[in-house]
Scaffold this motif. Structure first.
Motif, PDB file in Angstrom:
ATOM      1  N   GLU A   1       2.887  -5.021   9.504  1.00 23.42           N
ATOM      2  CA  GLU A   1       2.746  -6.274  10.250  1.00 23.42           C
ATOM      3  C   GLU A   1       2.602  -7.508   9.369  1.00 23.42           C
ATOM      4  OE1 GLU A   1      -0.317  -5.215  12.962  1.00 23.42           O
ATOM      5  OE2 GLU A   1       1.102  -4.578  14.502  1.00 23.42           O
ATOM      6  N   ASN A   2       2.504  -7.312   8.057  1.00 18.61           N
ATOM      7  CA  ASN A   2       2.461  -8.424   7.102  1.00 18.61           C
ATOM      8  C   ASN A   2       1.318  -9.408   7.324  1.00 18.61           C
ATOM      9  OD1 ASN A   2       4.410  -7.739   5.366  1.00 18.61           O
ATOM     10  ND2 ASN A   2       6.062  -8.832   6.411  1.00 18.61           N
TER      11      ASN A   2
ATOM     12  N   ARG B   1      -4.439 -10.833   5.465  1.00 21.74           N
ATOM     13  CA  ARG B   1      -5.860 -10.436   5.417  1.00 21.74           C
ATOM     14  C   ARG B   1      -5.978  -8.927   5.263  1.00 21.74           C
ATOM     15  NH1 ARG B   1      -7.204 -13.226  10.935  1.00 21.74           N
ATOM     16  NH2 ARG B   1      -5.209 -12.181  11.249  1.00 21.74           N
ATOM     17  N   PHE B   2      -5.019  -8.192   5.875  1.00 23.23           N
ATOM     18  CA  PHE B   2      -4.991  -6.729   5.715  1.00 23.23           C
ATOM     19  C   PHE B   2      -4.444  -6.360   4.332  1.00 23.23           C
ATOM     20  CE2 PHE B   2      -2.377  -2.869   5.924  1.00 23.23           C
ATOM     21  CZ  PHE B   2      -3.346  -1.941   6.264  1.00 23.23           C
ATOM     22  N   LEU B   3      -3.300  -6.972   3.971  1.00 23.59           N
ATOM     23  CA  LEU B   3      -2.611  -6.586   2.734  1.00 23.59           C
ATOM     24  C   LEU B   3      -3.466  -6.854   1.497  1.00 23.59           C
ATOM     25  CD1 LEU B   3       0.950  -7.944   3.609  1.00 23.59           C
ATOM     26  CD2 LEU B   3       0.154  -5.572   3.713  1.00 23.59           C
ATOM     27  N   GLU B   4      -4.215  -7.975   1.515  1.00 27.56           N
ATOM     28  CA  GLU B   4      -4.997  -8.361   0.341  1.00 27.56           C
ATOM     29  C   GLU B   4      -6.058  -7.331  -0.053  1.00 27.56           C
ATOM     30  OE1 GLU B   4      -4.746 -13.225   0.320  1.00 27.56           O
ATOM     31  OE2 GLU B   4      -6.435 -12.230   1.261  1.00 27.56           O
ATOM     32  N   GLN B   5      -6.466  -6.511   0.922  1.00 28.21           N
ATOM     33  CA  GLN B   5      -7.484  -5.507   0.589  1.00 28.21           C
ATOM     34  C   GLN B   5      -6.987  -4.475  -0.409  1.00 28.21           C
ATOM     35  OE1 GLN B   5      -9.570  -3.892   4.209  1.00 28.21           O
ATOM     36  NE2 GLN B   5      -7.781  -4.846   5.170  1.00 28.21           N
TER      37      GLN B   5
ATOM     38  N   LEU C   1       0.835  -1.206   0.000  1.00 34.20           N
ATOM     39  CA  LEU C   1       0.000   0.000   0.000  1.00 34.20           C
ATOM     40  C   LEU C   1       0.874   1.263   0.000  1.00 34.20           C
ATOM     41  CD1 LEU C   1      -2.705   1.397   0.111  1.00 34.20           C
ATOM     42  CD2 LEU C   1      -2.694   1.149   2.588  1.00 34.20           C
ATOM     43  N   VAL C   2       1.996   1.197   0.733  1.00 40.30           N
ATOM     44  CA  VAL C   2       2.857   2.392   0.788  1.00 40.30           C
ATOM     45  C   VAL C   2       3.453   2.665  -0.598  1.00 40.30           C
ATOM     46  CG1 VAL C   2       4.944   3.384   1.805  1.00 40.30           C
ATOM     47  CG2 VAL C   2       3.365   2.076   3.231  1.00 40.30           C
ATOM     48  N   ALA C   3       3.909   1.585  -1.277  1.00 43.98           N
ATOM     49  CA  ALA C   3       4.505   1.774  -2.610  1.00 43.98           C
ATOM     50  C   ALA C   3       3.467   2.317  -3.586  1.00 43.98           C
ATOM     51  CB  ALA C   3       5.073   0.458  -3.118  1.00 43.98           C
TER      52      ALA C   3
END
Ligand code: FA5
Length: 357
Positions: free
Chosen positions: A347-348, A351-355, A118-120
């Motif tokens: 935190e890798n 479930r969060f990243l996939e959004q 998300l940051v990139a």
């Protein structure tokens, strides 16, 4: 007529060649080597017999023998390579898994291609917004000298404003002379120096990158985070230009529903200075843990370039003026996507990243 001490060298050599070609394994080659080129070889026997010759005949015969030995050694080396290759292939064949009886599953697993963090992707979106406004994108080092990170930005040693940034020092050279940059503002200095050197003023650039501070991670802070610095140096630039750029940026990146404000602030390298804030998107201004119950989140600092900074890099402050800003990229992502705790970014948790794929 005297017989040559080398006898029929050609015949012997041909015989050795045939022997070498017949060797079937590395082990056989190692075993045969003493009889081909070693002490027990016909070549060594011939070598010993040269001692009985007259000097001139010894020289000639010695040269012939040397040439023959080189030829034989060459054949031996090539055979060694061929045999080693054969041994490798045999080993691979032996290791091969026979899948003949295995039923191949008809389940087709989806290929996972991954995606930018998300940051990139936020960094790219921010760059796009500023490029559309006419800015170029530049890069700067993450490890800086004290001069670039502090001194050229109007913070001499022991200046109290240095305390605004909890700095990581790098053990290099004199103590406390090299730092992990605490903000992207030192890249402004690199850019201005290069523009002066190459006579390429004016500057309209943004400089994204990683920054490091001894901040304790919490809902709004990380120890490694990202900023995007903006720098304009041109003729006749005022605070109104800065306010216009920030307003345009806010609308382009957050859309019309987000309110923003500039609050008077202090930075040693800009005067006047301001902090740029947006309504907290977690509580919509009501007050929550993320915004420390203020209803506002600070996204960055900005201001009109202090003439001391211009003169530190050799720019004539009577001709040129400018403004700068530095926004937190992680904070922009946090507010745009309503992430209550910034630590989720690192935190890798898939479930969060996939959004954000
Ligand atoms: C600065 O770093 C100044 N260099 C900004 C600036 C540039 C002012 C040009 C004037 C001219 P500050 O320390 O407030 O300022 O940081 C700017 C932004 O970086 C913050 O508003 C926040 O969005 C982000 N930030 C700072 N520290 C952290 C942190 N530990 N974790 C995540 N984001 C941070």
């Amino acid at each position: 007529m005297t017989t040559s001490p080398l006898g029929n060298l050609h015949k012997e050599i041909a015989q050795l060649q045939a022997t070498i070609e017949s060797l079937g394994s590395i082990d056989a080659l190692v075993e045969a080597e003493p009889f081909i080129t070693g002490k027990r070889s016909v070549l060594s026997t011939m070598q010993k017999s040269l001692g009985a010759l007259e000097p001139e005949a010894r020289r000639d015969a010695g040269a012939q023998l040397q040439a023959a030995r080189r030829q034989v050694e060459d054949w031996l080396a090539r055979r060694r390579e061929v045999l080693a290759g054969l041994a490798r292939s045999a080993q691979l064949e032996a290791d091969r898994l026979d899948l003949g009886d295995v039923v191949v599953s008809s389940v087709r697993w989806p290929a996972s291609t991954g995606h930018a963090s998300l940051v990139a992707s936020t960094q790219r979106e921010l760059e796009d917004v500023f490029v559309a406004m006419g800015f170029t994108v530049a890069d700067g080092p993450e490890v800086e000298s004290d001069w670039y990170n502090f001194e050229a930005l109007n913070m001499p040693p022991a200046h109290p404003a240095r305390g605004m940034w909890d700095t990581f020092y790098v053990e290099l050279g004199e103590p406390e002379t090299v730092v992990l940059r605490t903000h992207t503002s030192p890249t402004q200095i690199h850019l201005m120096e290069s523009a002066v050197k190459n006579s390429t003023l004016p500057i309209h650039s943004v400089m994204p990158g990683r920054c490091f501070r001894r901040d304790t991670p919490d809902a709004r802070h990380l120890a490694t985070f990202h900023q995007i610095e903006g720098l304009v140096v041109d003729r006749g630039i005022t605070f109104a230009d800065l306010a216009g750029v920030i307003e345009t940026f806010t609308r382009a990146y957050f859309g019309p529903d987000i309110s923003s404000r500039l609050r008077p602030a202090y930075f040693p390298f800009t005067e006047p200075s301001a902090e740029f804030e947006v309504t907290c998107t977690i509580c919509h201004g009501e007050g929550c843990r993320t915004c420390s119950h203020t209803g506002w989140i600070e996204l960055g600092g900005c201001g009109v370039l202090d003439p001391a900074v211009l003169s530190a890099v050799g720019i004539d402050g009577d001709v040129w003026s400018g403004f700068a800003f530095g926004f937190g990229i992680d904070r922009c992502a946090q507010m745009r996507h309503q992430i209550a705790d910034m630590r989720a970014l690192v935190e890798n948790d898939v479930r969060f990243l996939e959004q954000f794929s």
